[in-house]
Structure formats: C-alpha cells, structure tokens
Design an enzyme around this catalytic site. Sequence first.
Site, PDB file in Angstrom:
ATOM      1  CD  GLU A  66      34.524 -26.597 -62.644  1.00 15.06           C
ATOM      2  OE1 GLU A  66      33.891 -27.437 -61.988  1.00 15.06           O
ATOM      3  OE2 GLU A  66      35.673 -26.810 -63.093  1.00 15.06           O
ATOM      4  CG  HIS A  93      32.383 -30.290 -63.768  1.00 14.75           C
ATOM      5  ND1 HIS A  93      33.611 -30.439 -63.156  1.00 14.75           N
ATOM      6  CD2 HIS A  93      32.471 -31.008 -64.923  1.00 14.75           C
ATOM      7  CE1 HIS A  93      34.385 -31.209 -63.905  1.00 14.75           C
ATOM      8  NE2 HIS A  93      33.719 -31.562 -64.984  1.00 14.75           N
ATOM      9  CG  ASP A 147      32.903 -29.307 -72.214  1.00 18.76           C
ATOM     10  OD1 ASP A 147      33.191 -30.128 -73.102  1.00 18.76           O
ATOM     11  OD2 ASP A 147      32.710 -29.628 -71.036  1.00 18.76           O
ATOM     12  CG  ASN A 183      33.463 -30.052 -59.359  1.00 15.96           C
ATOM     13  OD1 ASN A 183      32.900 -30.600 -60.304  1.00 15.96           O
ATOM     14  ND2 ASN A 183      34.210 -28.968 -59.503  1.00 15.96           N
TER      15      ASN A 183
HETATM   16  C1  GLP Z   1      35.285 -33.187 -67.960  1.00 10.61           C
HETATM   17  C2  GLP Z   1      34.246 -32.712 -69.006  1.00 10.61           C
HETATM   18  C3  GLP Z   1      32.859 -33.124 -68.611  1.00 10.61           C
HETATM   19  C4  GLP Z   1      32.923 -34.517 -68.024  1.00 10.61           C
HETATM   20  C5  GLP Z   1      33.625 -34.496 -66.701  1.00 10.61           C
HETATM   21  C6  GLP Z   1      33.888 -35.866 -66.105  1.00 10.61           C
HETATM   22  O1  GLP Z   1      36.186 -32.246 -67.557  1.00 10.61           O
HETATM   23  N1  GLP Z   1      34.264 -31.346 -69.348  1.00 10.61           N
HETATM   24  O2  GLP Z   1      31.997 -33.055 -69.735  1.00 10.61           O
HETATM   25  O3  GLP Z   1      31.622 -35.016 -67.811  1.00 10.61           O
HETATM   26  O4  GLP Z   1      34.769 -33.684 -66.743  1.00 10.61           O
HETATM   27  O5  GLP Z   1      34.939 -36.500 -66.749  1.00 10.61           O
HETATM   28  P1  GLP Z   1      35.188 -38.061 -66.681  1.00 10.61           P
HETATM   29  O6  GLP Z   1      34.039 -38.694 -67.386  1.00 10.61           O
HETATM   30  O7  GLP Z   1      36.481 -38.287 -67.376  1.00 10.61           O
HETATM   31  O8  GLP Z   1      35.222 -38.420 -65.242  1.00 10.61           O
END
Ligand code: GLP
Length: 260
Positions: free
Chosen positions: A143, A138, A67, A136
């Site tokens: 989302e 995702h 992404d 949440n």
């Molecule tokens: C981000 C990314 C995801 C990631 C998630 C969790 O916004 N787009 O690919 O898995 O949120 O992030 P973190 O690993 O910092 O908790």
Amino acid sequence: MEIVILDSAEEVGVLAARKIASVLKAATPGVLGVATGSSPLTIYAALATMRQRGEIDLSRTRAFALDEYVGIAESHPESYASVIRREVVEPLAMNPDLVRVPDGRAADIEAACRDYEEAIAAVGGVDIQLLGIGANGHIGFNEPTSSFASRTRIKTLAPRTRADNARFFDNADDVPTHCLTQGLGTILDARHLVLVAQGDSKAEAIRQSVEGPVSSMWPGSALQMHQNATVIIDEGAASRLELADYYRYTYANKPIWQRY
Ligand code: GLP
C-alpha cells in the site's frame, strides 16, 4: 520502462502472455511470479490458449504468488491459495507442488515471511513477475508509503483496497484487514516485470506510476527503478498519460528483433 497501449483487455492479455512465454522459453522451465485480481485474467486465458495449441508448457515451471490474506482459511474460495489454484494452476496445467503462495495462516508470521523469501532465493529468483495495480497504486499488497526496500511481510490493507476487494466477498466486513505480501524490494529483484492495467479506474495510478515522481505514495512508481519493466495497458488505463502518443510511436517502431 516500456509502455504499450492497446485497444482492449484481451489484446493486453495476449501481448503479456507472449512476453511471459518468450522469457520462460529462454529460462526453461523458469520461475514465474503470479498475481491475483481481475487484471491478469486475460493473460491467464491467453496462456491457456497457447498451452492448448502446444506453444507453451508450464508443467515444470515454478511459480510464486505475490500475496495472501491473513485471517481466512486456505480452503476459503477467496484465499489467494484458492484463487491461484482455480485461475492459474488448473487452467495452465502447472504442477501444484511447484507453486507457492505466502502462508497467511502460519502461527509464526515472521518465520513464514522469511521462509518465503528463502524459497524464492533458493530457486535462483523470479524470471518474470506479473503485476496488476490497485487504484491507489499498490502492487502486490504494498500500500502507499510501503518502503522500496521492503521484503515479504504482514501489511494492513488500506480501506480503499478493502472496499475494492469487497466484490469478492458476501459482506464488505468479511474482507480481511491484513495480508502477507512480497515487498517492493522482493518484486524489484525479479529479472523482468510485466504490469497490466485496464480501464479508467486505473488511469491515475498508471499516470503516477509511469510519469510521476518515484514516490512511496504511488508504489507502482517503483517500476521506474527496474531495468526490464513492461507496462501493457488499454486505452482507458492510458487515458491520463501525457506522453501516450510517444509510447504508441515507440511501439509501432519497435525493432523486429526486440518484439515478442
Ligand atoms: C489486489 C491484489 C493485487 C492486484 C490489485 C488490483 O488486491 N492484491 O495484486 O493487482 O489488487 O486488482 P484488480 O486487478 O482486480 O483491479
């Protein structure tokens, strides 16, 4: 789905790195799906150590990021193009020409999303896709209520995701409102999925994704539809799993020939 519960974030990183190395070795040079966020950092550290020891060579491996934000310059330190360069490409000595991130700056966003899908297909698909998970549920930036058939497209970030990611920006209002993300359908096309999560803040997302019903309300539950999905988590992220003892027993008794 294989669920592995380990004591620490470091152990999660080491095991996920070993899984990635074993898949890429069989697929040499292979196509790796990379992820941003805090969760995969211990994996990249473990892969960097393996590279220094001469156990893995990613210099010819292709990579596709999940992404990218829309609305910030590529040169912004928190654009995912910058993050992937800094945290993955450089420490792992990958060839930047073989690493792609969705183009969140494109004038024609729909064309950029189509190009991204075509680029993945043109190299024969992703061998192993690395995933974190949002609180949440995702994955990528899919989302809640994202379609399981979705492909790379523009999405609006959920307020909770923007709040969670505010720590990377000077000001909470600076977090972009939109992003491009591989769809759940794109992610499910990868031949292997490895999802990692650490800490209590991910416990509910893991419980819903692993043991809950398959539902677009918890996009991580899409992994239940995949033939080769591995979930590697620490005790905090595992703390709400009903069958945690069964997963520990299963892993302790994993046949030697299946280990990585
Ligand atoms: C981000 C990314 C995801 C990631 C998630 C969790 O916004 N787009 O690919 O898995 O949120 O992030 P973190 O690993 O910092 O908790």
